[in-house]
Motif scaffolding. Structure first.
Motif, PDB file in Angstrom:
ATOM      1  N   GLY A   1       0.828  -1.209   0.000  1.00  0.00           N
ATOM      2  CA  GLY A   1       0.000   0.000   0.000  1.00  0.00           C
ATOM      3  C   GLY A   1       0.857   1.251   0.000  1.00  0.00           C
ATOM      4  O   GLY A   1       2.090   1.170  -0.007  1.00  0.00           O
ATOM      5  N   ILE A   2       0.184   2.398   0.017  1.00  0.00           N
ATOM      6  CA  ILE A   2       0.869   3.692  -0.029  1.00  0.00           C
ATOM      7  C   ILE A   2       1.859   3.830   1.142  1.00  0.00           C
ATOM      8  O   ILE A   2       2.980   4.306   0.960  1.00  0.00           O
ATOM      9  CB  ILE A   2      -0.183   4.840   0.037  1.00  0.00           C
ATOM     10  N   GLU A   3       1.413   3.391   2.330  1.00  0.00           N
ATOM     11  CA  GLU A   3       2.249   3.524   3.535  1.00  0.00           C
ATOM     12  C   GLU A   3       3.576   2.789   3.341  1.00  0.00           C
ATOM     13  O   GLU A   3       4.622   3.288   3.766  1.00  0.00           O
ATOM     14  CB  GLU A   3       1.536   2.955   4.771  1.00  0.00           C
ATOM     15  N   ASP A   4       3.529   1.629   2.695  1.00  0.00           N
ATOM     16  CA  ASP A   4       4.757   0.851   2.479  1.00  0.00           C
ATOM     17  C   ASP A   4       5.731   1.613   1.580  1.00  0.00           C
ATOM     18  O   ASP A   4       6.941   1.612   1.825  1.00  0.00           O
ATOM     19  CB  ASP A   4       4.425  -0.505   1.834  1.00  0.00           C
ATOM     20  N   VAL A   5       5.179   2.268   0.547  1.00  0.00           N
ATOM     21  CA  VAL A   5       6.046   3.051  -0.366  1.00  0.00           C
ATOM     22  C   VAL A   5       6.709   4.169   0.436  1.00  0.00           C
ATOM     23  O   VAL A   5       7.922   4.399   0.333  1.00  0.00           O
ATOM     24  CB  VAL A   5       5.234   3.648  -1.544  1.00  0.00           C
ATOM     25  N   ILE A   6       5.892   4.837   1.271  1.00  0.00           N
ATOM     26  CA  ILE A   6       6.414   5.963   2.058  1.00  0.00           C
ATOM     27  C   ILE A   6       7.506   5.466   3.012  1.00  0.00           C
ATOM     28  O   ILE A   6       8.582   6.076   3.104  1.00  0.00           O
ATOM     29  CB  ILE A   6       5.267   6.665   2.831  1.00  0.00           C
ATOM     30  N   ASN A   7       7.259   4.343   3.664  1.00  0.00           N
ATOM     31  CA  ASN A   7       8.262   3.798   4.591  1.00  0.00           C
ATOM     32  C   ASN A   7       9.547   3.412   3.872  1.00  0.00           C
ATOM     33  O   ASN A   7      10.637   3.583   4.419  1.00  0.00           O
ATOM     34  CB  ASN A   7       7.692   2.589   5.332  1.00  0.00           C
ATOM     35  N   SER A   8       9.419   2.922   2.632  1.00  0.00           N
ATOM     36  CA  SER A   8      10.629   2.536   1.877  1.00  0.00           C
ATOM     37  C   SER A   8      11.445   3.752   1.462  1.00  0.00           C
ATOM     38  O   SER A   8      12.621   3.615   1.114  1.00  0.00           O
ATOM     39  CB  SER A   8      10.255   1.786   0.600  1.00  0.00           C
ATOM     40  N   LEU A   9      10.795   4.915   1.470  1.00  0.00           N
ATOM     41  CA  LEU A   9      11.502   6.131   1.009  1.00  0.00           C
ATOM     42  C   LEU A   9      12.001   6.991   2.171  1.00  0.00           C
ATOM     43  O   LEU A   9      12.458   8.111   1.956  1.00  0.00           O
ATOM     44  CB  LEU A   9      10.557   6.971   0.132  1.00  0.00           C
ATOM     45  N   LEU A  10      11.899   6.448   3.394  1.00  0.00           N
ATOM     46  CA  LEU A  10      12.232   7.283   4.560  1.00  0.00           C
ATOM     47  C   LEU A  10      13.702   7.719   4.596  1.00  0.00           C
ATOM     48  O   LEU A  10      14.035   8.705   5.259  1.00  0.00           O
ATOM     49  CB  LEU A  10      11.863   6.565   5.859  1.00  0.00           C
ATOM     50  N   ASP A  11      14.582   7.012   3.887  1.00  0.00           N
ATOM     51  CA  ASP A  11      16.002   7.428   3.860  1.00  0.00           C
ATOM     52  C   ASP A  11      16.215   8.612   2.921  1.00  0.00           C
ATOM     53  O   ASP A  11      17.273   9.233   2.917  1.00  0.00           O
ATOM     54  CB  ASP A  11      16.889   6.249   3.447  1.00  0.00           C
ATOM     55  N   LEU A  12      15.211   8.921   2.122  1.00  0.00           N
ATOM     56  CA  LEU A  12      15.304  10.092   1.228  1.00  0.00           C
ATOM     57  C   LEU A  12      14.386  11.195   1.775  1.00  0.00           C
ATOM     58  O   LEU A  12      13.465  10.903   2.553  1.00  0.00           O
ATOM     59  CB  LEU A  12      14.844   9.730  -0.182  1.00  0.00           C
ATOM     60  N   GLU A  13      14.611  12.419   1.332  1.00  0.00           N
ATOM     61  CA  GLU A  13      13.778  13.529   1.835  1.00  0.00           C
ATOM     62  C   GLU A  13      12.291  13.325   1.507  1.00  0.00           C
ATOM     63  O   GLU A  13      11.417  13.744   2.253  1.00  0.00           O
ATOM     64  CB  GLU A  13      14.261  14.863   1.275  1.00  0.00           C
ATOM     65  N   TYR A  14      12.030  12.621   0.373  1.00  0.00           N
ATOM     66  CA  TYR A  14      10.633  12.446  -0.046  1.00  0.00           C
ATOM     67  C   TYR A  14       9.832  11.646   0.973  1.00  0.00           C
ATOM     68  O   TYR A  14       8.662  11.924   1.208  1.00  0.00           O
ATOM     69  CB  TYR A  14      10.571  11.737  -1.406  1.00  0.00           C
ATOM     70  N   GLY A  15      10.482  10.645   1.549  1.00  0.00           N
ATOM     71  CA  GLY A  15       9.815   9.806   2.538  1.00  0.00           C
ATOM     72  C   GLY A  15       9.324  10.640   3.706  1.00  0.00           C
ATOM     73  O   GLY A  15       8.184  10.489   4.164  1.00  0.00           O
ATOM     74  N   LEU A  16      10.177  11.550   4.166  1.00  0.00           N
ATOM     75  CA  LEU A  16       9.821  12.379   5.330  1.00  0.00           C
ATOM     76  C   LEU A  16       8.680  13.340   4.978  1.00  0.00           C
ATOM     77  O   LEU A  16       7.760  13.530   5.778  1.00  0.00           O
ATOM     78  CB  LEU A  16      11.048  13.165   5.808  1.00  0.00           C
ATOM     79  N   ILE A  17       8.756  13.908   3.782  1.00  0.00           N
ATOM     80  CA  ILE A  17       7.678  14.829   3.343  1.00  0.00           C
ATOM     81  C   ILE A  17       6.342  14.072   3.302  1.00  0.00           C
ATOM     82  O   ILE A  17       5.329  14.551   3.802  1.00  0.00           O
ATOM     83  CB  ILE A  17       8.008  15.405   1.936  1.00  0.00           C
ATOM     84  N   LEU A  18       6.400  12.882   2.695  1.00  0.00           N
ATOM     85  CA  LEU A  18       5.171  12.091   2.555  1.00  0.00           C
ATOM     86  C   LEU A  18       4.647  11.641   3.914  1.00  0.00           C
ATOM     87  O   LEU A  18       3.449  11.611   4.148  1.00  0.00           O
ATOM     88  CB  LEU A  18       5.420  10.878   1.648  1.00  0.00           C
ATOM     89  N   LYS A  19       5.573  11.314   4.812  1.00  0.00           N
ATOM     90  CA  LYS A  19       5.178  10.868   6.161  1.00  0.00           C
ATOM     91  C   LYS A  19       4.415  11.989   6.881  1.00  0.00           C
ATOM     92  O   LYS A  19       3.418  11.727   7.560  1.00  0.00           O
ATOM     93  CB  LYS A  19       6.437  10.475   6.941  1.00  0.00           C
ATOM     94  N   ASP A  20       4.927  13.223   6.708  1.00  0.00           N
ATOM     95  CA  ASP A  20       4.250  14.374   7.344  1.00  0.00           C
ATOM     96  C   ASP A  20       2.807  14.489   6.852  1.00  0.00           C
ATOM     97  O   ASP A  20       1.891  14.709   7.633  1.00  0.00           O
ATOM     98  CB  ASP A  20       4.993  15.683   7.012  1.00  0.00           C
ATOM     99  N   VAL A  21       2.647  14.358   5.532  1.00  0.00           N
ATOM    100  CA  VAL A  21       1.285  14.465   4.952  1.00  0.00           C
ATOM    101  C   VAL A  21       0.423  13.320   5.476  1.00  0.00           C
ATOM    102  O   VAL A  21      -0.743  13.511   5.822  1.00  0.00           O
ATOM    103  CB  VAL A  21       1.334  14.425   3.402  1.00  0.00           C
ATOM    104  N   LEU A  22       1.025  12.156   5.560  1.00  0.00           N
ATOM    105  CA  LEU A  22       0.293  10.970   6.033  1.00  0.00           C
ATOM    106  C   LEU A  22      -0.177  11.176   7.479  1.00  0.00           C
ATOM    107  O   LEU A  22      -1.312  10.863   7.825  1.00  0.00           O
ATOM    108  CB  LEU A  22       1.201   9.746   5.936  1.00  0.00           C
ATOM    109  N   ASN A  23       0.723  11.730   8.318  1.00  0.00           N
ATOM    110  CA  ASN A  23       0.361  11.988   9.721  1.00  0.00           C
ATOM    111  C   ASN A  23      -0.770  13.006   9.819  1.00  0.00           C
ATOM    112  O   ASN A  23      -1.625  12.917  10.688  1.00  0.00           O
ATOM    113  CB  ASN A  23       1.574  12.488  10.507  1.00  0.00           C
ATOM    114  N   GLU A  24      -0.744  13.975   8.898  1.00  0.00           N
ATOM    115  CA  GLU A  24      -1.751  15.036   8.896  1.00  0.00           C
ATOM    116  C   GLU A  24      -3.134  14.508   8.508  1.00  0.00           C
ATOM    117  O   GLU A  24      -4.139  14.879   9.071  1.00  0.00           O
ATOM    118  CB  GLU A  24      -1.323  16.090   7.869  1.00  0.00           C
ATOM    119  N   HIS A  25      -3.136  13.616   7.496  1.00  0.00           N
ATOM    120  CA  HIS A  25      -4.417  13.149   6.945  1.00  0.00           C
ATOM    121  C   HIS A  25      -4.921  11.831   7.544  1.00  0.00           C
ATOM    122  O   HIS A  25      -6.055  11.445   7.310  1.00  0.00           O
ATOM    123  CB  HIS A  25      -4.312  12.966   5.423  1.00  0.00           C
ATOM    124  N   ASN A  26      -4.083  11.133   8.285  1.00  0.00           N
ATOM    125  CA  ASN A  26      -4.397   9.796   8.837  1.00  0.00           C
ATOM    126  C   ASN A  26      -4.649   8.745   7.754  1.00  0.00           C
ATOM    127  O   ASN A  26      -3.902   7.801   7.617  1.00  0.00           O
ATOM    128  CB  ASN A  26      -5.594   9.844   9.792  1.00  0.00           C
TER     129      ASN A  26
END
Lengths: 359, 219
Positions: free
Chosen positions: A141-166
């Protein structure tokens, strides 16, 4: 301006610029079949990528070859650049890196097959083919993609949006956050430049960002999206600041919004912007696609203007202008190829090309 | 092909009954014929409406398709495929009901039920999609109503055709089966009755002659 930092990159840019396809030749491709276009491209700078096409040619394989060539040229310029120029070019290249992140998010959301999804990826930067394949294979799912990208800046940006929107039902907030981050990065790199380079880079890249924001305002106003929502989609600003955009958003209709933006350009005494907004105002009753075409063309116009105004060598404007010209060439070729495949009328293809005014 | 006659008693009463049945059958056939004509007129009207709607629909869908091709030309086939696969689908339903139509026949009626307040939310990333894609999508969305209407008209036309064929079968059964059968039976009963009448007349004449002969002998 330090000529030393340009000594390696400038000859390369000059050579690459000479390789650009003549507008006459480009327009001559309209109404030709795919095979003729392939033959033409085989004798152009796209030769190596075109020769790689083994299967039967179609618009997708040709499009892939064009994009591959563009990214290759971009990487070549980065290789020969140093210092601030290199940082800026890397920041601009992130537009393509982000495009791959978006492609992966979309592929996972659509539950696309990995091999099929890989066709949408043009390897660039940290996201090479193996990395993308690994992310796609391991993501449910989307969350898995975001978690796989956490070592790059994109992962962190996406994580923030994910936390905001649940819960993420639509990808649009994630995509907007990524685009926003890329343009912020570009603008930060522009701010680090000095002297004429900074002015020129602000001109070339600023107009691109301003054009995007104006497009957002005009399109969403036409679609009657609420004013608060429009603000969420805005990108970082250049000459037309947030306040001006907010005022434009509050305007009654598209025409009043353009009139207001024209006043902003007049107050800033920027003849280039004035010219664009005057043109928009003249055609404000035309379909929105026409207004968007004018705004898309603004970047090309600015690039050509920079090439004329400043000395070719020892100037970042020449590099940015070349990259824009090359991008418009790729876009125009893509348009012609698709038109050839769909057997679209030449007038329709011609209408969609982004060509200089004087042509 | 001669029609089979009915198994009836060849009596005068039966003949009267048969004649009444024939008159009734002819009356029903006339009514059915009028219904059939009304249905044919309704069919032609519905067909014309469906044709006009279909032409309009094809034209609008062609425009939408042309805009979609323009989108592909601007952002490329791969990007369009990528965006379309991941975009949230347009939710809508169809309410199926019936409505009284020509001759009081219940025709199917379809009603499009759209999701509320959806149009106010952007569906695509503006940075990657030209307005042509939004236009193509909104044109197709607008045509959903026409598509449902066309489906309703097609269902009504199918219903009318079925009823027409039923009515035609009924008329044909009356005209080519029941009426010839009744005619044959009536003719048969009439024939038998005529034969009985002739036999009676002969019998009466024989009896009269015998009565005359008996009267002559007694005198």
């Amino acid at each position: 301006m330090k000529p030393l930092k340009y000594k390696e990159i400038m000859p390369r840019v000059a050579i690459e610029k000479l390789k650009l396809i003549e507008i006459d030749d480009l327009v001559g491709l309209i109404n030709k079949d795919l095979e003729s276009i392939r033959c033409f491209l085989r004798e152009s700078p796209y030769r190596n990528e075109i020769l790689k096409i083994k299967d039967e040619i179609d618009s997708v394989s040709l499009e892939e070859a064009l994009l591959e060539n563009y990214v290759k040229t971009f990487k070549k310029l980065i290789k020969f650049s140093v210092g601030d120029i290199r940082s800026l070019l890397l920041a601009v290249l992130k537009k393509f890196e982000v495009s791959n992140v978006k492609a992966m998010l979309r592929a996972v959301k659509a539950k696309m097959d990995v091999d099929e999804a890989m066709k949408h990826i043009i390897p660039v930067g940290a996201l090479d083919k193996n990395r993308c394949r690994a992310i796609l294979t391991g993501s449910e799912g989307i969350e898995d993609v975001i978690n796989s990208l956490l070592d790059l800046e994109y992962g962190l940006i996406l994580k923030d949006v994910l936390n905001e929107h649940n819960i993420i039902e639509e990808l649009l907030p994630l995509e907007v956050a990524l685009d926003n981050a890329v343009y912020q990065g570009i603008w930060k790199s522009v701010e680090k430049l000095k002297g004429l380079d900074k002015i020129v880079a602000k001109g070339v890249l600023g107009i691109e960002m301003d054009a995007i924001n104006v497009k957002i305002v005009l399109r969403y106003k036409a679609m009657r999206v609420s004013q608060d929502q429009i603000k969420d989609y805005l990108m970082p600003t250049a000459l037309i600041d947030e306040e001006a955009l907010e005022e434009a958003i509050e305007a009654n209709n598209v025409k009043s919004a353009i009139e207001f933006l024209l006043r902003v350009a007049e107050n800033a005494e920027n003849p280039f912007y004035q010219n664009i907004f005057t043109q928009l105002l003249k055609e404000c009753d035309a379909p929105l696609s026409r207004l968007e075409a004018i705004l898309d063309k603004a970047s090309l116009k600015m690039s050509l203007y920079m090439l004329k105004k400043y000395t070719h060598y020892y100037n970042i404007g020449f590099i940015l202008a070349f990259l824009n010209l090359k991008w418009f060439e790729v876009k125009n070729l893509r348009c012609i190829i698709k038109g050839a495949e769909r057997k679209s009328p030449p007038s329709q293809v011609r209408k969609l090309l982004t060509l200089p005014d004087e042509w | 092909m001669s029609a089979e006659r009915l198994e009836v008693h060849p009596t005068r009463l039966e003949l009267l009954r048969l004649r009444r049945r024939k008159a009734l059958a002819e009356g029903i056939a006339d009514i059915l014929q009028k219904d059939l004509e009304t249905l044919i007129v309704a069919l032609i009207e519905h067909r014309q409406r469906a044709h006009a709607l279909r032409t309009q629909l094809y034209e609008n869908l062609n425009n939408a398709y042309s805009l979609f091709i323009e989108t592909e030309m601007i952002i490329g086939t791969m990007k369009v495929r990528e965006i379309s696969l991941s975009a949230s689908p347009i939710e809508f339903g169809i309410e199926v009901g019936t409505t009284a139509g020509v001759l009081g026949i219940q025709f199917p009626s379809f009603q499009l039920i759209e999701e509320e307040h959806r149009a106010l939310k952007p569906r695509f990333n503006l940075l990657e999609t030209p307005i042509q894609l939004e236009d193509a999508v909104s044109k197709i969305e607008d045509e959903l109503k026409s598509i449902v209407k066309l489906a309703e008209l097609t269902a009504v036309i199918r219903e009318i055709i079925e009823i027409i064929s039923l009515k035609r079968r009924q008329i044909n059964r009356i005209r080519f089966q029941i009426l010839p059968q009744l005619d044959a039976t009536i003719r048969y009963v009439e024939l038998i009755l005529e034969e009985i009448e002739r036999q009676d007349a002969v019998r009466v004449r024989v009896l009269q002659r015998k009565r005359k002969e008996r009267a002559a002998k007694s005198v």
